[in-house]
Design an enzyme around this catalytic site. Structure first.
Site, PDB file in Angstrom:
ATOM      1  N   GLU A   1      35.963 123.402 101.652  1.00 26.26           N
ATOM      2  CA  GLU A   1      35.559 122.006 101.462  1.00 26.26           C
ATOM      3  C   GLU A   1      36.750 121.081 101.257  1.00 26.26           C
ATOM      4  O   GLU A   1      36.779 119.952 101.760  1.00 26.26           O
ATOM      5  CB  GLU A   1      34.607 121.868 100.262  1.00 26.26           C
ATOM      6  CG  GLU A   1      33.198 122.373 100.509  1.00 26.26           C
ATOM      7  CD  GLU A   1      33.061 123.869 100.338  1.00 26.26           C
ATOM      8  OE1 GLU A   1      34.060 124.531  99.955  1.00 26.26           O
ATOM      9  OE2 GLU A   1      31.965 124.400 100.571  1.00 26.26           O
TER      10      GLU A   1
ATOM     11  N   HIS B   1      22.266 124.433  92.526  1.00 29.79           N
ATOM     12  CA  HIS B   1      21.986 123.796  93.821  1.00 29.79           C
ATOM     13  C   HIS B   1      20.913 122.723  93.724  1.00 29.79           C
ATOM     14  O   HIS B   1      20.286 122.381  94.727  1.00 29.79           O
ATOM     15  CB  HIS B   1      21.548 124.840  94.850  1.00 29.79           C
ATOM     16  CG  HIS B   1      22.604 125.837  95.205  1.00 29.79           C
ATOM     17  ND1 HIS B   1      22.946 126.875  94.378  1.00 29.79           N
ATOM     18  CD2 HIS B   1      23.402 125.955  96.296  1.00 29.79           C
ATOM     19  CE1 HIS B   1      23.902 127.596  94.953  1.00 29.79           C
ATOM     20  NE2 HIS B   1      24.191 127.056  96.109  1.00 29.79           N
TER      21      HIS B   1
END
Lengths: 326, 332
Positions: A56, A125
């Site tokens: 990322e 999440h």
């Protein structure tokens, strides 16, 4: 003319149409374009549509460099939490360059991330973490609640010359709605009044807009007229539309799926408390997630989140009504 | 680079006299600027955190003097030398460090965030390693445009231990983009020696697993840096992928101006004084017939004069307008 498609498809439609209009628009992400049949890959080719490693930090930093060099990358991050892996690149690099370079450098980049997957995805999440970015100078933060807004805000995000965080709500992914055909842009910083009303202003974002609309329907049956406002972008934040509504209703309930102390709701409440105090006939009420991690077990998961019933109860309390039955 | 990963190359190249002279001019401009900066910082005329590169000038000079304005450089917190060598105006650079309106970023960036787009100096970043993926993206943009413009990113040996280094080198290799990672291995990561951070002695050793060609050179020999970078630049321009060039050097001053430097070893500093890149080039220049001692002294004097002119220019510049935060936080 309009057509009916799911929220997630509306986002894809905006990206596809902008890639057709502007060849500087690129599309990167993990796990994308892995099949030769991928529609983006087939239409735009591997130079503009690229799979990235699970990196990322490098993905976002690379996109920042490409943006400074004249391209307009869209980076698919999938989960909002993955932004945190690359926090320096999201918060402290590309967002600073326009200012630090006296405006000589622009970083037109969109980071796309889903949030709030409160459907058994548990502690890591499911976060609604947009609030922590709304105070980062240089970043724009968009969070659509409908397919039409999803398309229109993505179009604007890609055309904006600043880094934009585009947060889509996972529980809305398959929700269908009318979307305008062809070029459609929703301006940033312009709230949308999703339902007009006169007794109380309910400001909500993302999925909670739908909870607020359901609550407004219930309240209407009991003779309470609620106005539901969706800011659509929280940076920039359209404070004026909210203040204008509160000036008419005298009451404000702010709904947010984020934890209370990191919510956009807290900022909205502060703005109205300072600038609209004289309009208020009762304390501002916040309906947010508890300051807790999201639990896996369904009853506990639901317990910590805002919902229609909690909004109805908060409105009743704000208006000084007798407790309303369920 | 003949695949000599990690090999410390000994100086052996030679140079055109004009190039050699230009390298000396560049190094003296950097040295004179930073030597003047230190008292300006200590008197608070220069406002903020200031990192000097005294002793490391050969890397900036050997690399940046070979690049055109369309070849992008990304720098780090120790950016003054890179900026001057890339063509940033000295007066505007000093005005930036003094937080003045005529600074190259109108005083909004400062020492750690120098940007000068016209000279391809896309900027310095203050977080260690934060600039590495920018260079990968800019080099990817070169490839997409179909030109061969090479992108250079400077980083220190301390950045090599950050995950962003591995991610960026991997992506550069995967996509085969024309980027050159130039490591200034000055033996210190902020306040601690390299040995306290890693058992990997050479940063160039970290490139081979990613199939990136790398070399280590004597970074205090500007002739050698110039030669090695020239080779790498030609290969990267020809589309032969990313490269890593490690330049072994020595930061003769503290991490920042005001650093007490208790961690430094005096004998090391002494031995590195003999390896000072300017003194070496002056001696070499006399031997090779590039320039005599008088000419070298004249170059130094001209650099110090330029610095005084920069001080006058920057001191006369006003502080920036207070409307700038509202005007420039977002692009419109």
């Amino acid at each position: 003319m309009a057509h009916v498609i799911p929220y997630i498809a509306a986002i894809q439609e905006a990206i596809r149409e902008e890639m057709e209009r502007d060849e500087r628009v690129l599309y990167f992400g993990q796990n994308m374009a892995t099949s030769p049949d991928d529609p983006f890959l087939k239409q735009f080719g591997p130079a503009r549509v690229r799979v990235t490693p699970i990196s990322e930090t490098a993905e976002i930093g690379m996109a920042t460099g490409a943006a400074m060099a004249g391209f307009r990358p869209v980076v698919e991050l999938y989960m909002a939490e993955f932004l945190l892996v690359a926090a320096d690149q999201v918060v402290n690099e590309g967002s600073r360059f326009h200012f630090m370079s006296k405006g000589a450098v622009t970083v037109p980049m969109v980071l796309v991330a889903g949030y709030g997957f409160t459907y058994g995805w548990a502690g890591q999440h499911t976060g609604s973490i947009y609030g922590m970015f709304m105070g980062v100078p240089g970043l724009r933060v968009a969070m659509p609640s409908t397919p039409a807004d999803a398309k229109g805000l993505m179009t604007t995000a890609i055309r904006d010359d600043n880094p934009v965080l585009f947060f889509h709500h996972y529980l809305l992914a398959l929700t269908e709605g009318e979307v305008p055909d062809g070029e459609y842009a929703v301006p940033f910083g312009v709230a949308d009044v999703k339902r007009s009303g006169s007794d109380v202003t309910v400001v909500a974002t993302g999925n909670t807009v739908h909870s607020a609309l359901a609550a407004a329907e219930t309240l209407a049956e009991r003779g309470v007229s609620a106005e539901v406002i969706d800011p659509r972008t929280i940076a920039p934040l359209d404070v004026d539309t909210i203040l204008g509504s509160v000036a008419r209703t005298g009451h404000l309930v702010v709904v947010d799926q984020a934890t209370r102390h990191a919510s956009a709701a807290a900022v909205i409440a502060a703005e109205v408390a300072q600038k609209g105090f004289s309009s208020l006939q009762a304390p501002i009420s916040l309906v947010t997630a508890l300051d807790s991690s999201i639990a896996y077990a369904e009853p506990v998961e639901s317990f910590v989140l805002p919902d229609e019933h909690k909004i109805v109860a908060a409105v009743g309390e704000t208006l000084g009504l007798a407790p309303l039955p369920g | 680079m003949a695949g000599e990963n990690g090999a410390l190359r000994q100086g052996g190249g030679t140079l055109d006299a004009n190039v050699a002279r230009h390298l000396l001019v560049t190094m003296w401009r950097i040295r004179a600027f930073e030597e003047r900066l230190e008292p300006l910082k200590r008197s608070s005329t220069v406002h903020g955190l200031t990192h000097l590169s005294i002793g490391q000038e050969a890397v900036a000079a050997g690399v940046c003097t070979q690049l055109g304005n369309d070849e992008i450089v990304y720098s780090n917190h120790r950016a003054h030398g890179h900026a001057l060598a890339k063509g940033v105006d000295m007066g505007r650079l000093l005005a930036e460090l003094m937080g003045r309106a005529d600074g190259c970023c109108r005083g909004l960036g400062g020492s750690m965030h120098v940007v000068d787009v016209a000279h391809g100096f896309f900027g310095a970043t203050g977080v260690v390693g934060g600039n590495l993926p920018f260079a990968v993206g800019a080099a990817f943009a070169s490839r997409l445009r179909g030109d061969s413009a090479v992108v250079v990113v400077f980083f220190g040996d301390g950045a090599a231990q950050a995950g962003i280094f591995a991610e960026s080198v991997n992506l550069a290799s995967l996509w085969q983009v024309p980027v050159v990672f130039v490591c200034e291995n000055n033996g210190f990561a902020e306040f601690t020696p390299r040995s306290a951070h890693t058992r990997v002695e050479r940063v160039s050793d970290l490139a081979a697993p990613f199939h990136v060609t790398a070399a280590t050179v004597d970074g205090n020999d500007v002739v050698e840096v110039h030669r090695a970078f020239g080779e790498v630049l030609a290969s990267a321009s020809a589309g032969k992928g990313p490269f890593l060039l490690e330049c072994l050097t020595h930061r003769r001053s503290g991490h920042y101006v005001g650093d007490p430097g208790g961690y430094r070893v005096a004998s090391d500093d002494e031995s590195w004084r003999d390896k000072d890149p300017i003194g070496r080039l002056v001696r070499r220049g006399a031997t090779e017939g590039w320039f005599g001692e008088d000419a070298a002294r004249a170059i130094e004097a001209a650099a110090r004069d330029e610095v005084e002119a920069a001080v006058a220019f920057a001191s006369a510049s006003p502080f920036p307008d207070l409307t700038l935060p509202a005007d420039l936080t977002y692009a419109r």
